[in-house]
Design a protein around this motif. Structure first.
Motif, PDB file in Angstrom:
ATOM      1  N   GLU A 271       3.464  10.988  -5.943  1.00 24.24           N
ATOM      2  CA  GLU A 271       4.460  11.475  -6.904  1.00 24.24           C
ATOM      3  C   GLU A 271       3.834  11.829  -8.242  1.00 24.24           C
ATOM      4  OE1 GLU A 271       7.663   8.692  -6.950  1.00 24.24           O
ATOM      5  OE2 GLU A 271       8.455   9.446  -5.051  1.00 24.24           O
ATOM      6  N   ALA A 272       2.607  11.309  -8.475  1.00 29.64           N
ATOM      7  CA  ALA A 272       1.933  11.634  -9.736  1.00 29.64           C
ATOM      8  C   ALA A 272       1.392  13.060  -9.729  1.00 29.64           C
ATOM      9  CB  ALA A 272       0.796  10.644  -9.986  1.00 29.64           C
ATOM     10  N   ILE A 273       1.312  13.663  -8.545  1.00 32.50           N
ATOM     11  CA  ILE A 273       0.844  15.051  -8.476  1.00 32.50           C
ATOM     12  C   ILE A 273       1.948  15.951  -9.025  1.00 32.50           C
ATOM     13  CG2 ILE A 273       0.014  16.870  -6.931  1.00 32.50           C
ATOM     14  CD1 ILE A 273      -1.787  14.388  -7.093  1.00 32.50           C
TER      15      ILE A 273
ATOM     16  N   LEU B 223      -5.442  11.249  -3.128  1.00 29.07           N
ATOM     17  CA  LEU B 223      -6.432  10.279  -2.662  1.00 29.07           C
ATOM     18  C   LEU B 223      -7.343   9.835  -3.801  1.00 29.07           C
ATOM     19  CD1 LEU B 223      -7.553  11.458   0.878  1.00 29.07           C
ATOM     20  CD2 LEU B 223      -6.515   9.287   0.239  1.00 29.07           C
ATOM     21  N   ARG B 224      -7.706  10.808  -4.643  1.00 26.50           N
ATOM     22  CA  ARG B 224      -8.599  10.472  -5.755  1.00 26.50           C
ATOM     23  C   ARG B 224      -8.003   9.408  -6.667  1.00 26.50           C
ATOM     24  NH1 ARG B 224     -12.895  13.399  -7.742  1.00 26.50           N
ATOM     25  NH2 ARG B 224     -12.306  12.799  -9.824  1.00 26.50           N
ATOM     26  N   ILE B 225      -6.721   9.592  -7.033  1.00 25.42           N
ATOM     27  CA  ILE B 225      -6.148   8.596  -7.934  1.00 25.42           C
ATOM     28  C   ILE B 225      -5.740   7.333  -7.182  1.00 25.42           C
ATOM     29  CG2 ILE B 225      -5.403   9.966  -9.932  1.00 25.42           C
ATOM     30  CD1 ILE B 225      -2.764  10.373  -8.608  1.00 25.42           C
TER      31      ILE B 225
ATOM     32  N   LEU C  83       0.823  -1.206   0.000  1.00 28.10           N
ATOM     33  CA  LEU C  83       0.000   0.000   0.000  1.00 28.10           C
ATOM     34  C   LEU C  83       0.859   1.260   0.000  1.00 28.10           C
ATOM     35  CD1 LEU C  83      -2.887  -1.096   2.382  1.00 28.10           C
ATOM     36  CD2 LEU C  83      -3.049  -0.561  -0.051  1.00 28.10           C
ATOM     37  N   THR C  84       1.931   1.246   0.791  1.00 32.09           N
ATOM     38  CA  THR C  84       2.764   2.440   0.862  1.00 32.09           C
ATOM     39  C   THR C  84       3.392   2.725  -0.500  1.00 32.09           C
ATOM     40  OG1 THR C  84       4.283   3.608   2.311  1.00 32.09           O
ATOM     41  CG2 THR C  84       5.005   1.469   1.581  1.00 32.09           C
ATOM     42  N   GLU C  85       3.733   1.641  -1.225  1.00 33.69           N
ATOM     43  CA  GLU C  85       4.338   1.811  -2.550  1.00 33.69           C
ATOM     44  C   GLU C  85       3.300   2.326  -3.557  1.00 33.69           C
ATOM     45  OE1 GLU C  85       7.342   1.824  -2.592  1.00 33.69           O
ATOM     46  OE2 GLU C  85       7.993   1.497  -4.661  1.00 33.69           O
ATOM     47  N   ILE C  86       2.076   1.806  -3.464  1.00 31.53           N
ATOM     48  CA  ILE C  86       1.004   2.282  -4.351  1.00 31.53           C
ATOM     49  C   ILE C  86       0.760   3.764  -4.110  1.00 31.53           C
ATOM     50  CG2 ILE C  86      -1.486   2.143  -4.803  1.00 31.53           C
ATOM     51  CD1 ILE C  86      -1.322  -0.853  -4.141  1.00 31.53           C
ATOM     52  N   TRP C  87       0.644   4.136  -2.838  1.00 29.87           N
ATOM     53  CA  TRP C  87       0.306   5.517  -2.494  1.00 29.87           C
ATOM     54  C   TRP C  87       1.437   6.479  -2.803  1.00 29.87           C
ATOM     55  CZ3 TRP C  87      -2.004   3.807   2.847  1.00 29.87           C
ATOM     56  CH2 TRP C  87      -3.233   3.180   2.601  1.00 29.87           C
TER      57      TRP C  87
ATOM     58  N   LEU D   5     -14.199   2.181 -10.944  1.00 29.30           N
ATOM     59  CA  LEU D   5     -13.673   3.418 -10.358  1.00 29.30           C
ATOM     60  C   LEU D   5     -12.609   4.031 -11.249  1.00 29.30           C
ATOM     61  CD1 LEU D   5     -13.392   2.328  -6.634  1.00 29.30           C
ATOM     62  CD2 LEU D   5     -14.694   4.272  -7.496  1.00 29.30           C
ATOM     63  N   GLU D   6     -11.772   3.153 -11.809  1.00 26.16           N
ATOM     64  CA  GLU D   6     -10.695   3.652 -12.651  1.00 26.16           C
ATOM     65  C   GLU D   6     -11.262   4.349 -13.886  1.00 26.16           C
ATOM     66  OE1 GLU D   6      -7.557   0.786 -12.851  1.00 26.16           O
ATOM     67  OE2 GLU D   6      -6.797   1.719 -14.665  1.00 26.16           O
ATOM     68  N   ARG D   7     -12.295   3.725 -14.467  1.00 24.02           N
ATOM     69  CA  ARG D   7     -12.899   4.311 -15.668  1.00 24.02           C
ATOM     70  C   ARG D   7     -13.520   5.669 -15.343  1.00 24.02           C
ATOM     71  NH1 ARG D   7     -16.253  -0.205 -17.588  1.00 24.02           N
ATOM     72  NH2 ARG D   7     -14.360  -1.391 -17.238  1.00 24.02           N
ATOM     73  N   LYS D   8     -14.239   5.715 -14.216  1.00 24.50           N
ATOM     74  CA  LYS D   8     -14.875   6.970 -13.800  1.00 24.50           C
ATOM     75  C   LYS D   8     -13.836   8.059 -13.614  1.00 24.50           C
ATOM     76  CE  LYS D   8     -19.219   5.959 -11.537  1.00 24.50           C
ATOM     77  NZ  LYS D   8     -19.883   5.776 -10.242  1.00 24.50           N
ATOM     78  N   LEU D   9     -12.735   7.662 -12.987  1.00 21.43           N
ATOM     79  CA  LEU D   9     -11.701   8.637 -12.685  1.00 21.43           C
ATOM     80  C   LEU D   9     -11.053   9.164 -13.944  1.00 21.43           C
ATOM     81  CD1 LEU D   9     -10.513   9.086  -9.646  1.00 21.43           C
ATOM     82  CD2 LEU D   9      -8.453   8.578 -10.918  1.00 21.43           C
ATOM     83  N   ASN D  10     -10.892   8.268 -14.942  1.00 16.29           N
ATOM     84  CA  ASN D  10     -10.303   8.705 -16.209  1.00 16.29           C
ATOM     85  C   ASN D  10     -11.173   9.750 -16.875  1.00 16.29           C
ATOM     86  OD1 ASN D  10      -7.871   7.458 -16.381  1.00 16.29           O
ATOM     87  ND2 ASN D  10      -8.696   5.580 -17.253  1.00 16.29           N
ATOM     88  N   VAL D  11     -12.499   9.564 -16.769  1.00 17.65           N
ATOM     89  CA  VAL D  11     -13.427  10.543 -17.329  1.00 17.65           C
ATOM     90  C   VAL D  11     -13.198  11.882 -16.653  1.00 17.65           C
ATOM     91  CG1 VAL D  11     -15.837  11.167 -17.559  1.00 17.65           C
ATOM     92  CG2 VAL D  11     -15.139   8.808 -17.916  1.00 17.65           C
ATOM     93  N   ALA D  12     -13.076  11.861 -15.322  1.00 17.12           N
ATOM     94  CA  ALA D  12     -12.856  13.098 -14.581  1.00 17.12           C
ATOM     95  C   ALA D  12     -11.555  13.754 -15.016  1.00 17.12           C
ATOM     96  CB  ALA D  12     -12.829  12.797 -13.087  1.00 17.12           C
TER      97      ALA D  12
END
Lengths: 227, 219
Positions: free
Chosen positions: B110-112, B140-142, B101-105, B208-215
């Motif tokens: 870092e993507a920001i 948090l969103r991504i 989880l720490t690696e995912i987060w 969720l991933e698809r929704k987020l991509n739309v956003a």
């Protein structure tokens, strides 16, 4: 904590560990090569294959990705003989690893294929390449190169997951650790040493896969490094 | 010898599946808490913190979960306590989940874009304010889809705790098989129950991933 660590057993039992390492490496090589091949075939079927094949492959991928490896292993080794399909523990372990990596590999490779711009297919066709040539040179190789890091980590995950094959008595590295701890009663030390070996194997495998990536995709690799 | 109906088998497996669920939830929540602490050490200032977390992640992602379970089981025993299987299972799974989880987060933080850090610091925000008002709300969103996706790995990971003797769905499958001699049916049902637990999680992660991509496209 009144416990004296004792690694003296290493002197006597290192051949057992070595044999276990051999089996784990063999399982990983066979599982890796065949698993990636199965993954490529399934990715082709899901992205570009005939309509009737897609739901079958999708069902296979979803089934494998949503059940634990241990249960897949037990089902193959204990369950399939009921259908008259018998195999020894190493064959079962190999088959389970291939099926497992095939499903994950399919998803990863498919993502790479779908990232290929549509114009590439048409460009391949307009150069007079056959469908197979287009798939191989224009779609698959660049797709594999794109997703190679993700595929590499998945292969490492499958190698680490292979520790579970000791449960059907395939004599891999974990089986060796179980054997040693039952003989020496030095459970913590046996598993500690084995864990370190797995860590070393994981690091080596990652480097090896990076090297494989450089050799399979030399020209593009050189281009991106020159940039 | 008594006979077992399919209902007997299913009922016993479902009863055991409760422990799979409990252990999954405990491991995931515990892993999230430890993972969050590690995340702050990883992205914080200083040298020791990030180095420690790097090593931690490397060790937990580079060794089999089964070995971690064995080491927790026998390692805790070295302190002279009689270790119940659930304790070793919980500890190992929490530490293992935390590493992933720490690696995912970290990836999400870092993507920001760098400009966000610079913009917020030019507004005179301190590190904590930057995190609280600028970076974390976006990260948090991504982070949600991959985090939900990882929960599937946790559920599947609990199957390995059967090997150190924790009685959950997989162990129950083995016990029931030993009583009924019907491995094909029993392991088939076990696989189906796991599928019913994991598939909704996988699917919601995808949605969720698809929704987020739309956003994201609207930005």
């Amino acid at each position: 904590m009144h416990y004296t660590f004792d690694f003296g057993w290493l002197l006597e039992y290192w051949p057992v560990l070595l044999k276990g390492i051999g089996i784990t490496v063999e399982l990983t090589l066979v599982g890796g090569v065949l698993g990636v091949s199965l993954g490529v075939a399934c990715a082709w079927a899901r992205a570009l294959g005939p309509g009737w094949l897609r739901p079958i492959v999708t069902a296979y991928v979803e089934m494998i990705r949503n059940t634990p490896f241990l249960i897949q292993l037990f089902f193959i080794f204990f369950g399939l003989p009921a259908l008259g399909i018998r195999m020894n523990e190493l064959e079962a372990a190999n088959l389970a690893m291939v099926i497992n990596l095939g499903a994950y590999g399919c998803e990863i490779i498919r993502a790479g294929i779908q990232a290929t711009p549509k114009g590439q297919f048409e460009a391949g066709a307009s150069l007079g390449m056959s469908r197979i040539q287009t798939f191989w040179h224009v779609i698959l190789i660049p797709a594999l190169q794109r997703i190679w890091p993700a595929l590499s980590s998945q292969i490492v995950i499958v190698m680490l997951g292979s520790a579970a094959v000791s449960q059907i008595a395939a004599e891999d590295l974990t089986f060796a650790a179980n054997f040693i701890q039952s003989r020496t009663f030095r459970a913590f030390e046996a598993y500690f040493v084995t864990t370190l070996i797995y860590l070393a194997l994981a690091v080596l495998l990652r480097q090896l896969l990076r090297g494989v990536g450089w050799t399979i995709f030399p020209r593009r690799g050189a281009a991106s490094r020159a940039r | 010898m008594s006979d077992f109906t399919t209902w007997d088998i299913l009922r016993n497996l479902l009863l055991a599946a409760r422990w799979t669920v409990v252990l999954s939830v405990v491991s995931f929540v515990g892993g999230a808490i430890v993972g969050a602490l590690l995340l702050f050490m990883r992205i914080g200032k200083g040298r020791a913190g990030p180095a420690f977390v790097k090593a931690y992640v490397e060790i937990f992602q580079g060794t089999p979960l089964l070995m971690q379970l064995f080491l927790a089981f026998f390692g805790l025993g070295l302190f002279g306590i009689d270790v119940p299987a659930w304790l070793a299972a919980g500890v190992a799974l929490i530490l293992w989940s935390a590493a992933f989880l720490t690696e995912i987060w970290r990836g999400c933080v870092e993507a920001i874009a760098r400009g966000q850090w610079e913009a917020s610091s030019s507004l005179g925000m301190g590190y904590v304010q930057q995190m609280r008002y600028v970076i974390l709300p976006q990260a948090l969103r991504i982070a949600v889809p991959p985090t939900v996706g990882f929960s599937v790995q946790v559920v599947k990971g609990t199957a390995l705790t059967s090997i150190i003797g924790f009685v959950e769905l997989s162990k129950a499958g083995t016990i029931v098989t030993n009583a009924t001699f019907e491995p094909f049916k029993v392991y088939g049902i076990v696989a189906l129950i796991y599928f019913c637990l994991c598939w909704p999680l996988s699917k919601s992660s995808q949605i969720l991933e698809r929704k987020l991509n739309v956003a994201h496209r609207n930005h």
